[in-house]
Write a protein that holds these residues in place. Structure first.
Motif, PDB file in Angstrom:
ATOM      1  N   CYS A 143      -8.350 -19.559  -0.620  1.00 35.32           N
ATOM      2  CA  CYS A 143      -8.798 -19.938  -1.957  1.00 35.32           C
ATOM      3  C   CYS A 143      -7.787 -20.884  -2.608  1.00 35.32           C
ATOM      4  CB  CYS A 143      -8.918 -18.675  -2.816  1.00 35.32           C
ATOM      5  SG  CYS A 143      -7.322 -17.902  -3.109  1.00 35.32           S
ATOM      6  N   GLY A 145      -6.692 -20.070  -5.674  1.00 37.36           N
ATOM      7  CA  GLY A 145      -6.081 -19.253  -6.724  1.00 37.36           C
ATOM      8  C   GLY A 145      -4.710 -18.767  -6.303  1.00 37.36           C
ATOM      9  N   ASN A 146      -4.055 -18.071  -7.223  1.00 35.76           N
ATOM     10  CA  ASN A 146      -2.749 -17.465  -6.941  1.00 35.76           C
ATOM     11  C   ASN A 146      -2.583 -16.231  -7.812  1.00 35.76           C
ATOM     12  OD1 ASN A 146      -0.443 -17.214  -5.545  1.00 35.76           O
ATOM     13  ND2 ASN A 146       0.729 -18.670  -6.794  1.00 35.76           N
ATOM     14  N   CYS A 147      -3.599 -15.365  -7.768  1.00 35.20           N
ATOM     15  CA  CYS A 147      -3.659 -14.231  -8.683  1.00 35.20           C
ATOM     16  C   CYS A 147      -2.513 -13.257  -8.413  1.00 35.20           C
ATOM     17  CB  CYS A 147      -5.018 -13.563  -8.601  1.00 35.20           C
ATOM     18  SG  CYS A 147      -6.343 -14.762  -8.858  1.00 35.20           S
ATOM     19  N   TYR A 149      -2.020 -10.127  -8.678  1.00 28.41           N
ATOM     20  CA  TYR A 149      -2.225  -8.793  -8.090  1.00 28.41           C
ATOM     21  C   TYR A 149      -2.735  -8.870  -6.652  1.00 28.41           C
ATOM     22  CZ  TYR A 149      -6.921 -10.288  -9.299  1.00 28.41           C
ATOM     23  OH  TYR A 149      -8.064 -11.025  -9.413  1.00 28.41           O
ATOM     24  N   CYS A 150      -2.997 -10.080  -6.153  1.00 26.06           N
ATOM     25  CA  CYS A 150      -3.831 -10.201  -4.953  1.00 26.06           C
ATOM     26  C   CYS A 150      -3.052 -10.308  -3.645  1.00 26.06           C
ATOM     27  CB  CYS A 150      -4.723 -11.432  -5.076  1.00 26.06           C
ATOM     28  SG  CYS A 150      -5.819 -11.601  -3.658  1.00 26.06           S
ATOM     29  N   VAL A 152      -4.790 -10.468  -0.809  1.00 25.83           N
ATOM     30  CA  VAL A 152      -5.679 -11.228   0.065  1.00 25.83           C
ATOM     31  C   VAL A 152      -5.156 -12.654   0.252  1.00 25.83           C
ATOM     32  CG1 VAL A 152      -8.036 -12.061   0.364  1.00 25.83           C
ATOM     33  CG2 VAL A 152      -7.634  -9.838  -0.703  1.00 25.83           C
ATOM     34  N   LYS A 153      -4.553 -13.172  -0.823  1.00 29.52           N
ATOM     35  CA  LYS A 153      -3.995 -14.528  -0.753  1.00 29.52           C
ATOM     36  C   LYS A 153      -2.974 -14.616   0.372  1.00 29.52           C
ATOM     37  CE  LYS A 153      -3.260 -18.711  -2.207  1.00 29.52           C
ATOM     38  NZ  LYS A 153      -4.283 -19.742  -2.366  1.00 29.52           N
ATOM     39  N   GLN A 187     -13.915 -16.131  -0.145  1.00 27.88           N
ATOM     40  CA  GLN A 187     -13.207 -15.445  -1.216  1.00 27.88           C
ATOM     41  C   GLN A 187     -13.689 -15.980  -2.549  1.00 27.88           C
ATOM     42  OE1 GLN A 187     -10.933 -15.893   1.456  1.00 27.88           O
ATOM     43  NE2 GLN A 187      -9.371 -14.425   1.104  1.00 27.88           N
ATOM     44  N   ASN A 224     -15.544 -17.714  -8.506  1.00 31.18           N
ATOM     45  CA  ASN A 224     -14.630 -17.504  -9.635  1.00 31.18           C
ATOM     46  C   ASN A 224     -14.991 -18.359 -10.840  1.00 31.18           C
ATOM     47  OD1 ASN A 224     -12.912 -15.488  -8.741  1.00 31.18           O
ATOM     48  ND2 ASN A 224     -11.670 -16.925  -7.564  1.00 31.18           N
ATOM     49  N   ARG A 265      -5.231 -15.490 -13.768  1.00 30.78           N
ATOM     50  CA  ARG A 265      -6.620 -15.910 -13.575  1.00 30.78           C
ATOM     51  C   ARG A 265      -6.808 -17.110 -14.500  1.00 30.78           C
ATOM     52  NH1 ARG A 265      -9.632 -14.168  -9.511  1.00 30.78           N
ATOM     53  NH2 ARG A 265     -11.540 -13.859 -10.716  1.00 30.78           N
TER      54      ARG A 265
HETATM   55  S1  SF4 Z   1      -8.159 -12.740  -6.196  1.00 29.89           S
HETATM   56 FE1  SF4 Z   1      -9.408 -14.197  -5.104  1.00 29.89          FE
HETATM   57  S2  SF4 Z   1      -8.928 -16.166  -6.027  1.00 29.89           S
HETATM   58 FE2  SF4 Z   1      -7.293 -14.776  -6.589  1.00 29.89          FE
HETATM   59  S3  SF4 Z   1      -5.726 -15.113  -5.029  1.00 29.89           S
HETATM   60 FE3  SF4 Z   1      -7.012 -13.359  -4.375  1.00 29.89          FE
HETATM   61  S4  SF4 Z   1      -8.572 -14.237  -3.036  1.00 29.89           S
HETATM   62 FE4  SF4 Z   1      -7.633 -15.915  -4.232  1.00 29.89          FE
END
Ligand code: SF4
Length: 424
Positions: A143, A145-147, A149-150, A152-153, A187, A224, A265
């Motif tokens: 993605c 993004g650079n959230c 809490y995430c 997954v990134k 994502q 998003n 976000r």
């Molecule tokens: S929450 Fe989604 S958009 Fe944000 S860093 Fe994680 S995968 Fe990327």
């Protein structure tokens, strides 16, 4: 080889499992549903929250102890984020990260323990596998993004989109194999094509509906708010296409601007609410789903009340609620945390709120006449489930003869579905 595949987590992870099954089948292997028959076991992991991690580790520990000579392969996000933890619970397992899934056949056929952790996703081919009447097709990984809490990134890294021609080819293959519902997953589907240039999600869907014939419907995966905004007008036009479900899933995560900032976000509550209102104004009956993380660091009573207020204002049909859990190597993990007790109280209150809203919306369908055509086996004996134009599930109970194309009268509704009877 007879391979048993078990997958956890999000739509993209399920699509990856589907892609690995397609590669194994094309490679002359067999995908079996029964663990006992398996000569190799593939577990596609998820680590988005602490509870998902614990569940997967319990399963792997159990499988690893009862392998009796069979091969264990671990795939999914945990391979990229916690490979050492995996090696502790399953020391003889081969590891294959999401970026390396194109090599699944080599790993299954290899006589050695393989550890394919680093790498860039091979997006040169995209075979598809149809499960029932649904095909999940990954359109991109990673993605923009650079959230905070995430995790997954850390697993899926930067945005890597599949070429539109390849996705069209995969959809055509899925429809030829009997798929009636095409799930386009990522994502963040709204970020699709940012890395390619000259293409975006709306243009991709237009290409699919123009170039693929057949009786199918497209469901767009999670998008998003910040990446959706610049293409919102195009997305509204494409959602009007007859072959596209009037359904959109836009994760909000918090209804408070201060918390959204802490989460990194890149949008405001007003932008989210305006997007929802615009979609509702332009596409009557559209189903809107969202996500809320309860108890993220920085969320006090006032901030949580803002989330409740925002949910009342946006009136989403569906809200997926997750209690914040600390994920390793994320920014939020270093922040002051909300107690488990408070998180439980807040998510229970929010769950009650979203159920009241969702049920009220669904009850407005009672007495209406609806049309649907793609029957899927119901969850209860002697029931059939259909998806309406807006992806709402409509269940027909105690039917005599199953009908494909049908007209039904909605006689009742719950938070989860609509209930109806055939009238023609
Ligand atoms: S929450 Fe989604 S958009 Fe944000 S860093 Fe994680 S995968 Fe990327």
């Amino acid at each position: 080889m007879k391979v048993y595949v078990e997958t956890y987590g999000c739509a993209l992870n399920k699509a990856d499992a589907s892609l690995m099954k397609a590669l194994l089948l094309n490679g002359g292997h067999e995908v079996v549903d029964n663990l006992k028959e398996a000569e190799a076991i593939l577990v596609n992991t998820c680590t988005v929250r602490k509870d998902s991690e614990e569940r997967v580790l319990r399963r792997l520990r159990d499988l690893s102890r009862n392998l009796s000579g069979r091969k264990l392969i671990i795939a999914g996000c945990m391979v990229s984020t916690q490979p050492y933890t995996l090696k502790q619970v399953a020391p003889t397992a081969s590891l294959i990260s999401p970026q390396n899934i194109a090599k699944i056949v080599d790993v299954v056929e290899s006589q050695n323990v393989e550890n394919l952790i680093i790498g860039i996703r091979d997006t040169s081919h995209l075979p598809c596998n149809v499960e029932g009447r649904v095909a999940s097709i990954p359109i991109a990984e990673g993605c923009v993004g650079n959230c905070a809490y995430c995790i997954v990134k850390l697993a899926r890294r930067k945005l890597t989109s599949y070429k539109p021609e390849l996705i069209v080819k995969s959809v055509r293959e899925a429809v030829s194999k009997g798929a009636a519902e095409i799930e386009l997953t990522a994502q963040d589907t709204a970020a699709y094509g940012i890395d390619l240039g000259g293409i975006n999600l709306a243009k991709l869907i237009k290409k699919i509906v123009d170039e693929v014939e057949g009786n199918y419907m497209i469901r767009v995966g999670m998008a998003n708010p910040n990446t959706l905004k610049p293409i919102l007008d195009n997305i509204i036009e494409i959602l009007k296409e007859p072959k596209v479900f009037k359904y959109i899933h836009i994760p909000l995560q918090s209804g408070d601007d201060k918390v959204l900032k802490i989460m990194k976000r890149e949008y405001t509550v007003d932008e989210f609410v305006n997007t929802v209102k615009e979609l509702r104004r332009k596409i009557p009956g559209i189903t809107i789903a969202t996500d809320i993380i309860v108890g993220h660091p920085g969320e006090g009573e006032e901030e949580f009340e803002n989330t409740i207020r925002t949910i009342h204002e946006a009136q989403p049909d569906k809200t997926h609620i997750a209690q914040y859990t600390l994920r390793p190597r994320t920014e939020s993990s270093k922040m002051l945390h909300v107690s488990e007790k408070v998180k439980k109280i807040r998510s229970a209150f929010l769950a009650k709120t979203v159920e009241e809203i969702g049920t009220k919306i669904n009850k407005e369908y009672i007495g209406s006449i609806v049309e649907s055509s793609i029957p899927i086996k119901g969850f209860r004996e002697n029931s059939i489930m259909y998806r309406l134009f807006n992806y709402k599930p409509m269940v027909i109970y105690d039917y005599k003869v199953m009908r494909y194309k049908n007209i039904a009268l909605i006689t009742n509704a719950t938070f989860y579905d609509l209930r109806g009877i055939y009238i023609s």
